[in-house]
Enzyme design. Structure first.
Site, PDB file in Angstrom:
ATOM      1  N   GLU A 198      12.297 -23.274   8.096  1.00 23.45           N
ATOM      2  CA  GLU A 198      13.580 -23.862   8.004  1.00 23.45           C
ATOM      3  C   GLU A 198      14.665 -24.450   9.647  1.00 23.45           C
ATOM      4  O   GLU A 198      15.825 -24.337   9.679  1.00 23.45           O
ATOM      5  CB  GLU A 198      14.532 -22.166   8.224  1.00 23.45           C
ATOM      6  CG  GLU A 198      13.866 -21.010   9.368  1.00 23.45           C
ATOM      7  CD  GLU A 198      12.406 -20.343   8.768  1.00 23.45           C
ATOM      8  OE1 GLU A 198      11.732 -21.147   8.757  1.00 23.45           O
ATOM      9  OE2 GLU A 198      12.763 -19.109   8.712  1.00 23.45           O
TER      10      GLU A 198
ATOM     11  N   ASP B 159       9.761 -18.277   8.158  1.00 21.37           N
ATOM     12  CA  ASP B 159       9.703 -16.661   9.100  1.00 21.37           C
ATOM     13  C   ASP B 159       9.375 -16.417   8.323  1.00 21.37           C
ATOM     14  O   ASP B 159       9.336 -14.980   7.398  1.00 21.37           O
ATOM     15  CB  ASP B 159      10.823 -16.717  10.227  1.00 21.37           C
ATOM     16  CG  ASP B 159      11.443 -18.367  11.133  1.00 21.37           C
ATOM     17  OD1 ASP B 159      10.786 -18.766  11.935  1.00 21.37           O
ATOM     18  OD2 ASP B 159      12.135 -17.839  12.162  1.00 21.37           O
TER      19      ASP B 159
ATOM     20  N   ASP C 114       9.116 -12.707   7.353  1.00 17.46           N
ATOM     21  CA  ASP C 114      10.245 -11.185   7.765  1.00 17.46           C
ATOM     22  C   ASP C 114      10.958 -11.569   6.533  1.00 17.46           C
ATOM     23  O   ASP C 114      10.861 -12.654   5.905  1.00 17.46           O
ATOM     24  CB  ASP C 114      10.545 -10.698   8.858  1.00 17.46           C
ATOM     25  CG  ASP C 114      11.901 -12.231   9.468  1.00 17.46           C
ATOM     26  OD1 ASP C 114      11.943 -12.928   8.977  1.00 17.46           O
ATOM     27  OD2 ASP C 114      12.281 -11.897  11.238  1.00 17.46           O
TER      28      ASP C 114
ATOM     29  N   GLU D 201      14.464 -12.051   5.985  1.00 15.70           N
ATOM     30  CA  GLU D 201      14.978 -13.184   6.369  1.00 15.70           C
ATOM     31  C   GLU D 201      13.729 -14.556   5.423  1.00 15.70           C
ATOM     32  O   GLU D 201      15.262 -14.911   4.910  1.00 15.70           O
ATOM     33  CB  GLU D 201      15.597 -13.334   7.720  1.00 15.70           C
ATOM     34  CG  GLU D 201      16.949 -13.523   8.582  1.00 15.70           C
ATOM     35  CD  GLU D 201      17.361 -12.867   7.330  1.00 15.70           C
ATOM     36  OE1 GLU D 201      18.021 -11.517   7.357  1.00 15.70           O
ATOM     37  OE2 GLU D 201      19.229 -13.463   6.718  1.00 15.70           O
TER      38      GLU D 201
ATOM     39  N   TYR E  69       5.844 -14.661  16.879  1.00 13.43           N
ATOM     40  CA  TYR E  69       7.482 -14.730  15.646  1.00 13.43           C
ATOM     41  C   TYR E  69       8.283 -13.382  16.889  1.00 13.43           C
ATOM     42  O   TYR E  69       7.944 -12.175  17.277  1.00 13.43           O
ATOM     43  CB  TYR E  69       7.737 -14.209  14.806  1.00 13.43           C
ATOM     44  CG  TYR E  69       8.652 -14.360  13.887  1.00 13.43           C
ATOM     45  CD1 TYR E  69       9.165 -15.030  13.982  1.00 13.43           C
ATOM     46  CD2 TYR E  69       9.142 -12.799  13.537  1.00 13.43           C
ATOM     47  CE1 TYR E  69      10.382 -15.392  13.010  1.00 13.43           C
ATOM     48  CE2 TYR E  69      10.179 -13.037  11.927  1.00 13.43           C
ATOM     49  CZ  TYR E  69      11.065 -14.009  12.951  1.00 13.43           C
ATOM     50  OH  TYR E  69      12.601 -14.553  11.778  1.00 13.43           O
TER      51      TYR E  69
ATOM     52  N   ARG F 257      11.649 -11.857  16.118  1.00 18.19           N
ATOM     53  CA  ARG F 257      12.637 -10.953  15.357  1.00 18.19           C
ATOM     54  C   ARG F 257      11.271 -10.165  14.922  1.00 18.19           C
ATOM     55  O   ARG F 257      10.699  -9.594  14.153  1.00 18.19           O
ATOM     56  CB  ARG F 257      12.841 -10.989  14.422  1.00 18.19           C
ATOM     57  CG  ARG F 257      14.470 -11.624  15.165  1.00 18.19           C
ATOM     58  CD  ARG F 257      15.520 -12.610  14.053  1.00 18.19           C
ATOM     59  NE  ARG F 257      15.435 -13.784  13.483  1.00 18.19           N
ATOM     60  CZ  ARG F 257      15.401 -14.655  14.193  1.00 18.19           C
ATOM     61  NH1 ARG F 257      16.477 -14.814  14.986  1.00 18.19           N
ATOM     62  NH2 ARG F 257      15.330 -15.892  13.669  1.00 18.19           N
TER      63      ARG F 257
ATOM     64  N   HIS G 175       4.595  -6.615  11.757  1.00 16.34           N
ATOM     65  CA  HIS G 175       4.216  -8.532  12.677  1.00 16.34           C
ATOM     66  C   HIS G 175       3.421  -7.684  14.241  1.00 16.34           C
ATOM     67  O   HIS G 175       2.919  -6.433  13.736  1.00 16.34           O
ATOM     68  CB  HIS G 175       6.053  -8.204  13.340  1.00 16.34           C
ATOM     69  CG  HIS G 175       6.601  -9.229  12.521  1.00 16.34           C
ATOM     70  ND1 HIS G 175       7.773  -8.600  11.920  1.00 16.34           N
ATOM     71  CD2 HIS G 175       6.282 -10.136  11.365  1.00 16.34           C
ATOM     72  CE1 HIS G 175       8.687  -9.500  10.888  1.00 16.34           C
ATOM     73  NE2 HIS G 175       7.390 -10.200  10.468  1.00 16.34           N
TER      74      HIS G 175
END
Ligand SMILES: [Zn+2]
Ligand SMILES: [Zn+2]
Ligand SMILES: [Zn+2]
Length: 720
Positions: free
Chosen positions: A9, A84, A86, A88, A315, A317, A362
């Site tokens: 992204e 990423d 997650d 999202e 990561y 988040r 995570h």
């Protein structure tokens, strides 16, 4: 060997991953989300409690990126989606596949938690399919925000007079409510005065004047009745203080008891998103967006040693506090060789909550290599990046270090007058082993005064003490503080509202609206915010509340693990919410936010009210719609172009691009065309009394007195 396309992204990830994978892989960035629900309509249907026909559109400005990706897809054997790790990221990957109409047999999803050669190569050895459950959870969030957002916005716009367009959202409305509740608590708070009595004492044995220390009065006891009561933080009457003071001046102070206890202080857990945000806010006053932006740079890759770019942290988040076994082993090695084996922490006693949804297992935020110390990276990082990296590195290493150990001594001291016995307490602590404190001291953890290294002299039971003086302080109980950004996120987190990927956007959406203002970096509700919140909480009690919002997060988690079905969940929600909207409209009460300007309408004599349109204020007749008179509001700035000739003054105007100032002698068919895009200040010019304008550089300027230096600005289209 074939050719592969890898879709990520962000451009920074393109460079980092490109370096790792080599020339057979073509890397391309989507620049964030590519599709969303349409802006001006719902964008889906609900049939028999099931959501269907979700109509996503390509986000404005992303058409070219989509076209590029499409043509690149044609020349490769396989497409890897490396967004990423997650929901999202999973959703972005899915939207790309849907929009590009790539054959699913030619698509692989790869997930890595850190952008290092080992992690990325490992992920490409174990690719998987897109996880539709994670995508569904993200879609459900988006759809429900839409289902709630449109009617809520329409409802507040219809029921608050004085504003032409207001918006309201599901989570922001709950956050706004939290801010208002806190403000109410502060307003209702009655501060209470109390006295604290402290004796400053020293020991006199061996004819030496020993160390001075202080003891705080705890209780008093009547010698006649034997009745005692606590006096710490509760004496509120002056006469009582005087009585105690008189007693204590003549009293004899004796050590009654000595108690020594060991106390362990455990290291902090590794960072998750919210704790990193909070720490950066307290230590460096970084706002949440700044912290996340910097963390993202560190995660996506920084060029170090000879230009090779590598991800420096995992990561950012995440709500998992777990560290991988490899990371733990490395940290242990580092601690052993740099601090000694006794500084390695034991595993026991670490409370780590289980992570929801195995697919999203995570790690905590940690450096990708603990051997890259902050100082070794100093020259490759800018100052913000260095600060955040150092916080993360220190926190990660110290989380695996040993407890700090203190000896806490508490001493009871009694002081007798002829009628009462007074009891004082003194405490001291001595560090026995510094443990993790050798490396890390969190500003947030240091609320506990006991842990500071305050020493008491060596005392014996029964020993007489001398009094140096009495300290009598008036203190005041304090109301709870207003929320800072990171306080608000902590509150949202503890109420189970929002997730690591949404905290930052919740906070920035609240800031963008006109419902709160920031005072000294803390949220204060505006009048409009209070009005909006009051009609929402009255009419949508079931939606704008903490329980509903945290239950919804749990439902989204259940969708992500397949325990709940997205189309059914969203469809049923839509149906029941429609009922709430209907009911709300039936019982609606309007709030008039228009202020009286003190000026009368020249047409009908009614008062003129201050009305807001597109951010600009103007005056409108209270007799509307019978009397349609309105005029722009003067702001106390002389028009630099025509004041001298015809007395033109600047007025506020609203446009799609925001508020600007224009001359009131402007007419659609001509007149003075002066406009300014400066920002009005509260200061006035000392020469002509015109209000000063702030220019783009933030400098204050009187545009009237400075009129000879003004370059005339290009007129833009005026809407009113
Ligand atoms: Zn009128
Ligand atoms: Zn003018
Ligand atoms: Zn002036």
């Amino acid at each position: 060997m074939g050719k592969f396309l890898v879709i990520v992204e962000s451009p920074a990830k393109v460079r980092t991953i490109g370096k790792i994978l080599g020339k057979d892989y073509l890397i391309s960035a989507t620049m964030g989300h590519v599709r969303d629900l349409p802006k001006n309509r719902m964008g889906f249907k609900v049939d028999e409690n099931l959501v269907s026909e979700i109509d996503y559109v390509v986000i404005t400005g992303k058409k070219q990126a989509i076209k590029d990706l499409k043509s690149k897809c044609k020349n490769v054997d396989l497409v890897y989606l490396a967004t990423d790790p997650d929901r999202e990221g999973e959703a972005i990957a899915w939207h790309v596949v849907e929009e590009l109409k790539i054959d699913l047999s030619n698509v692989r999803r790869v997930v890595f938690n850190e952008i290092t050669p080992d992690a990325v190569k490992g992920a490409f050895e174990t690719p998987r399919d897109i996880n539709k459950l994670l995508v569904d959870a993200q879609q459900a969030r988006r759809l429900i925000d839409r289902i709630v957002g449109f009617p809520l916005s329409r409802y507040v716009t219809n029921n608050i007079t004085g504003y032409t367009k207001l918006s309201a959202g599901r989570v922001q409305s709950v956050a706004l409510q939290l801010i208002i509740d806190r403000e109410n608590k502060i307003e209702k708070f009655k501060s209470q005065k109390y006295w604290q009595i402290k004796a400053i004492l020293f020991c006199t044995k061996n004819n030496t004047k020993g160390n001075i220390f202080s003891a705080i009065l705890q209780t008093k006891k009547s010698l006649k009745t034997g009745k005692g009561s606590s006096v710490q933080n509760v004496i509120t009457e002056r006469e009582e203080v005087e009585k105690i003071k008189a007693d204590l001046v003549t009293a004899q102070y004796i050590v009654k008891a000595i108690n020594v206890k060991e106390k362990h202080s455990s290291p902090p857990l590794p960072f998750i998103t919210t704790t990193l945000q909070r720490e950066a806010s307290v230590k460096y006053r970084f706002n949440v967006n700044r912290t996340m932006r910097i963390a993202q740079q560190l995660y996506e890759g920084i060029s170090i040693q000879g230009g090779d770019q590598e991800g420096l942290i995992t990561y950012m988040r995440t709500d998992s506090r777990v560290l991988s076994k490899n990371a733990k082993d490395d940290i242990k090695k580092y601690i052993t060789s740099n601090f000694g084996f006794e500084y390695v922490g034991s595993v026991k006693g670490k409370k780590i909550t289980k992570v929801r949804g195995a697919q999203e297992a995570h790690e905590a935020i940690r450096p990708t290599s603990i051997f890259r110390t902050p100082s070794s990276l100093r020259k490759y990082l800018d100052s913000d990046q260095y600060k955040i990296y150092e916080l993360i590195w220190n926190r990660t290493v110290s989380s695996q270090m040993a407890d700090a150990l203190y000896a806490i001594t508490t001493v009871d001291i009694c002081a007798n007058s002829s009628t009462r016995e007074y009891l004082f307490k003194a405490s001291g602590s001595q560090i026995k082993f510094d443990g993790f404190k050798k490396l890390y001291s969190s500003m947030i953890l240091e609320e506990d005064d006991n842990e500071s290294d305050s020493k008491l002299p060596v005392l014996d039971k029964g020993e007489n003490l001398s009094r140096e003086k009495l300290d009598i302080d008036v203190r005041e109980t304090k109301p709870p503080p207003r929320f800072s950004e990171s306080d608000l996120i902590r509150e949202l987190e503890s109420e189970g509202i929002g997730r690591p990927s949404t905290y930052a956007s919740i906070v920035s959406r609240i800031r963008d609206q006109m419902y709160v203002a920031l005072e000294k970096n803390r949220f204060v509700p505006t009048k409009l915010g209070v009005a909006v919140s009051s009609i929402l909480t009255r009419s949508f009690t079931d939606i704008v509340n903490i329980n509903f919002t945290s239950d919804l997060e749990n439902s989204l988690d259940a969708i992500a693990t397949g325990e709940m079905d997205m189309p059914k969940f969203v469809g049923e929600f839509d149906n029941s919410f429609k009922e709430s909207v209907k009911l709300a409209h039936e019982t609606a009460e309007k709030i008039d936010m228009r202020e009286d300007s003190g000026i009368s309408c020249t047409k009908c004599g009614n008062p003129l009210l201050i009305i807001e349109y597109r951010g600009a204020k103007f005056l409108g007749c209270k007799g509307y719609p019978e009397c349609k008179y309105s005029e722009p509001m003067q702001i106390g700035i002389k028009c630099p172009k025509c004041w001298d000739e015809q007395g033109g003054q600047l007025v506020e105007r609203g446009s799609k691009r925001g508020v600007f100032y224009a001359c009131n002698k402007w007419k659609p068919d001509g007149g003075c065309n002066y406009i300014s895009n400066g920002e009005i200040s509260n200061d006035s010019c000392s020469k002509c009394d015109s209000k000063l304008l702030k220019d783009k550089k933030g400098e204050l300027d009187c545009i009237y007195c400075d009129r000879d230096n003004q370059t005339s600005e290009v007129a833009i289209k005026v809407d009113i």
